[in-house]
Design an enzyme around this catalytic site. Structure first.
Site, PDB file in Angstrom:
ATOM      1  N   TYR A   1      48.678  30.225  47.716  1.00 57.96           N
ATOM      2  CA  TYR A   1      47.909  31.442  48.003  1.00 57.96           C
ATOM      3  C   TYR A   1      47.931  31.745  49.504  1.00 57.96           C
ATOM      4  O   TYR A   1      48.273  32.850  49.930  1.00 57.96           O
ATOM      5  CB  TYR A   1      46.463  31.301  47.510  1.00 57.96           C
ATOM      6  CG  TYR A   1      45.545  32.353  48.087  1.00 57.96           C
ATOM      7  CD1 TYR A   1      45.645  33.682  47.690  1.00 57.96           C
ATOM      8  CD2 TYR A   1      44.596  32.027  49.066  1.00 57.96           C
ATOM      9  CE1 TYR A   1      44.824  34.659  48.251  1.00 57.96           C
ATOM     10  CE2 TYR A   1      43.774  32.988  49.629  1.00 57.96           C
ATOM     11  CZ  TYR A   1      43.890  34.300  49.219  1.00 57.96           C
ATOM     12  OH  TYR A   1      43.090  35.264  49.774  1.00 57.96           O
TER      13      TYR A   1
HETATM   14  N1  LIG Z   1      36.801  36.978  48.412  1.00 56.51           N
HETATM   15  C1  LIG Z   1      37.106  36.297  49.508  1.00 56.51           C
HETATM   16  O1  LIG Z   1      36.308  35.439  49.970  1.00 56.51           O
HETATM   17  C2  LIG Z   1      38.389  36.562  50.253  1.00 56.51           C
HETATM   18  C3  LIG Z   1      38.660  35.802  51.403  1.00 56.51           C
HETATM   19  C4  LIG Z   1      39.840  36.052  52.103  1.00 56.51           C
HETATM   20  C5  LIG Z   1      40.704  37.039  51.683  1.00 56.51           C
HETATM   21  N2  LIG Z   1      40.437  37.751  50.543  1.00 56.51           N
HETATM   22  C6  LIG Z   1      41.389  38.783  50.134  1.00 56.51           C
HETATM   23  O2  LIG Z   1      40.682  39.998  49.947  1.00 56.51           O
HETATM   24  C7  LIG Z   1      41.322  40.798  48.958  1.00 56.51           C
HETATM   25  C8  LIG Z   1      40.309  41.243  47.935  1.00 56.51           C
HETATM   26  O3  LIG Z   1      39.698  40.107  47.358  1.00 56.51           O
HETATM   27  P1  LIG Z   1      38.478  40.219  46.338  1.00 56.51           P
HETATM   28  O4  LIG Z   1      37.611  39.047  46.588  1.00 56.51           O
HETATM   29  O5  LIG Z   1      37.883  41.568  46.376  1.00 56.51           O
HETATM   30  O6  LIG Z   1      39.243  39.983  44.964  1.00 56.51           O
HETATM   31  P2  LIG Z   1      39.165  40.796  43.575  1.00 56.51           P
HETATM   32  O7  LIG Z   1      39.951  40.012  42.589  1.00 56.51           O
HETATM   33  O8  LIG Z   1      37.754  41.132  43.241  1.00 56.51           O
HETATM   34  O9  LIG Z   1      39.907  42.133  43.962  1.00 56.51           O
HETATM   35  C9  LIG Z   1      41.305  42.281  43.923  1.00 56.51           C
HETATM   36  C10 LIG Z   1      41.608  43.663  43.364  1.00 56.51           C
HETATM   37  O10 LIG Z   1      43.017  43.862  43.383  1.00 56.51           O
HETATM   38  C11 LIG Z   1      43.457  44.251  42.081  1.00 56.51           C
HETATM   39  N3  LIG Z   1      44.821  43.700  41.944  1.00 56.51           N
HETATM   40  C12 LIG Z   1      45.190  42.388  42.004  1.00 56.51           C
HETATM   41  N4  LIG Z   1      46.526  42.286  41.858  1.00 56.51           N
HETATM   42  C13 LIG Z   1      47.007  43.552  41.712  1.00 56.51           C
HETATM   43  C14 LIG Z   1      48.309  44.102  41.539  1.00 56.51           C
HETATM   44  N5  LIG Z   1      49.408  43.337  41.446  1.00 56.51           N
HETATM   45  N6  LIG Z   1      48.425  45.456  41.447  1.00 56.51           N
HETATM   46  C15 LIG Z   1      47.343  46.245  41.522  1.00 56.51           C
HETATM   47  N7  LIG Z   1      46.082  45.794  41.682  1.00 56.51           N
HETATM   48  C16 LIG Z   1      45.926  44.450  41.782  1.00 56.51           C
HETATM   49  C17 LIG Z   1      42.454  43.668  41.111  1.00 56.51           C
HETATM   50  O11 LIG Z   1      42.374  44.372  39.892  1.00 56.51           O
HETATM   51  C18 LIG Z   1      41.158  43.800  41.913  1.00 56.51           C
HETATM   52  O12 LIG Z   1      40.558  45.071  41.745  1.00 56.51           O
HETATM   53  C19 LIG Z   1      42.465  39.943  48.423  1.00 56.51           C
HETATM   54  O13 LIG Z   1      43.640  40.316  49.092  1.00 56.51           O
HETATM   55  C20 LIG Z   1      42.063  38.529  48.798  1.00 56.51           C
HETATM   56  O14 LIG Z   1      43.179  37.703  48.941  1.00 56.51           O
HETATM   57  C21 LIG Z   1      39.295  37.529  49.828  1.00 56.51           C
END
Ligand SMILES: NC(=O)c1ccc[n+]([C@@H]2O[C@H](COP(=O)([O-])OP(=O)(O)OC[C@H]3O[C@@H](n4cnc5c(N)ncnc54)[C@H](O)[C@@H]3O)[C@@H](O)[C@H]2O)c1
Length: 324
Positions: A139
């Site tokens: 990841y």
């Molecule tokens: N939550 C955390 O603590 C955290 C920390 C660091 C980075 N991030 C990054 O932040 C971003 C959002 O994370 P989140 O916590 O909101 O996750 P989440 O899973 O709630 O949101 C991800 C969204 O992207 C959509 N998605 C995923 N793959 C897809 C694809 N191939 N095509 C179209 N849509 C797609 C999903 O349906 C979802 O709506 C991500 O890039 C994640 O890596 C999150």
């Protein structure tokens, strides 16, 4: 923006609308929910599909998109260990498609969701953006590769910020809350709701109370960082640059302290089950936050208490933390 129907994305959409912008969401709804983005145009699309470039280019052109916020990604570390190739296809492939569509449609500005996972197991607890990137999971590796693709796109005229979020938690409203038990806060809240005892993975780390130390940043602050980043991109002059910024609070909280506070909010005495360390879990990771403050004029406003209260309230009572 991509991934706008997700946990962080829903908060970013909310912040963008409040700042006067008109976001268009592209999301495959695999983990996202339509009810997080009522009244916002939503195009359902898997970014990793080969046909995504044409579809995204069409979205950019049709909606006269001036900037892309690219959040969509798979984010579960353990799942990435089990399915590394799929994570690469989804996260790196999806980012490559977004950049190709931006080039085709002539969109000049990008904010990319990166992660503190790119630092792996850092040498020091407080990490700045120049600390070596050495991800410990597929990841984290996809996020680092995504950053490199974004940096390479400066030659195609794309000016960008890669925002390395630390541990995002909290909720601006019950509907926007994180309902996946995939991180410390949501896992503990779910465990307590079932009347079970939270497990702490590793109580023998070289930290003050023996448990891991993390930087919990409020999702509402994370959302505001995107608004600030878009503003900075719009105001920038000179040749395009790709900049990396930490998005955290600069303050560490131990896992045991987080569990203790959530137990108190839930009206329970602290009780934990000691579990084994998880492979690749570093002892302490806290953001150096000076660069985000200097470049964006942004810093986190919510402290640990506000973060946990908002997460607890959204999960338990449907009430929203009054702090904004
Ligand atoms: N939550 C955390 O603590 C955290 C920390 C660091 C980075 N991030 C990054 O932040 C971003 C959002 O994370 P989140 O916590 O909101 O996750 P989440 O899973 O709630 O949101 C991800 C969204 O992207 C959509 N998605 C995923 N793959 C897809 C694809 N191939 N095509 C179209 N849509 C797609 C999903 O349906 C979802 O709506 C991500 O890039 C994640 O890596 C999150």
């Amino acid at each position: 923006m991509t991934g706008g129907a997700g946990y962080i994305g829903g908060h970013v959409v909310d912040a963008l609308r409040r700042s006067g912008r008109r976001p268009v969401v592209v999301d495959d709804l695999s983990t996202g929910r339509v009810d997080r983005v009522p009244g916002v145009p939503l195009v359902r699309l898997d970014l990793a599909e080969p046909a995504a470039v044409a579809a995204l280019t069409d979205v950019c052109t049709r909606w006269e998109v001036t900037a892309v916020v690219h959040l969509a990604a798979r984010k579960k570390v353990e799942e990435s260990v089990a399915r590394p190739r799929w994570y690469h296809e989804q996260n790196v492939g999806g980012t490559a498609h977004v950049l190709a569509a931006m080039a085709a449609a002539g969109v000049p500005h990008l904010v990319f969701s990166s992660s503190a996972a790119v630092y792996g197991w850092p040498d020091t607890a407080v990490v700045d953006e120049d600390s070596p990137a050495a991800p410990m999971s597929p990841y984290g590796d996809t996020k680092l590769q995504g950053e490199r693709l974004v940096a390479a796109a400066t030659t195609a005229g794309v000016r960008s910020f890669c925002l390395r979020y630390f541990n995002v938690a909290g909720a601006g409203s019950p509907v926007l809350r994180d309902d996946e038990e995939a991180n410390l806060v949501t896992t503990v809240l779910g465990t307590l709701a079932r009347g079970a005892t939270p497990q702490v993975n590793g109580m023998d780390y070289p930290t003050p109370d023996g448990t891991c130390v993390r930087d919990l940043v409020d999702v509402r602050d994370v959302a505001d960082a995107h608004v600030a980043a878009l503003r900075a991109l719009g105001a920038a002059t000179g040749p395009p640059r790709a900049e990396v910024l930490n998005v955290g609070t600069g303050t560490g909280a131990s896992v045991l302290e987080v569990v203790r506070r959530l137990c108190t909010l839930d009206g329970r005495d602290l009780a934990v089950q000691a579990g084994p360390r998880r492979p690749g879990d570093p002892a302490a990771v806290v953001a150096a936050v000076d660069r985000a403050r200097a470049r964006l004029g942004w810093s986190a406003r919510h402290d640990l208490d506000a973060v946990l209260r908002s997460a607890w309230a959204a999960a338990r009572t449907g009430q929203v933390s009054p702090v904004r």
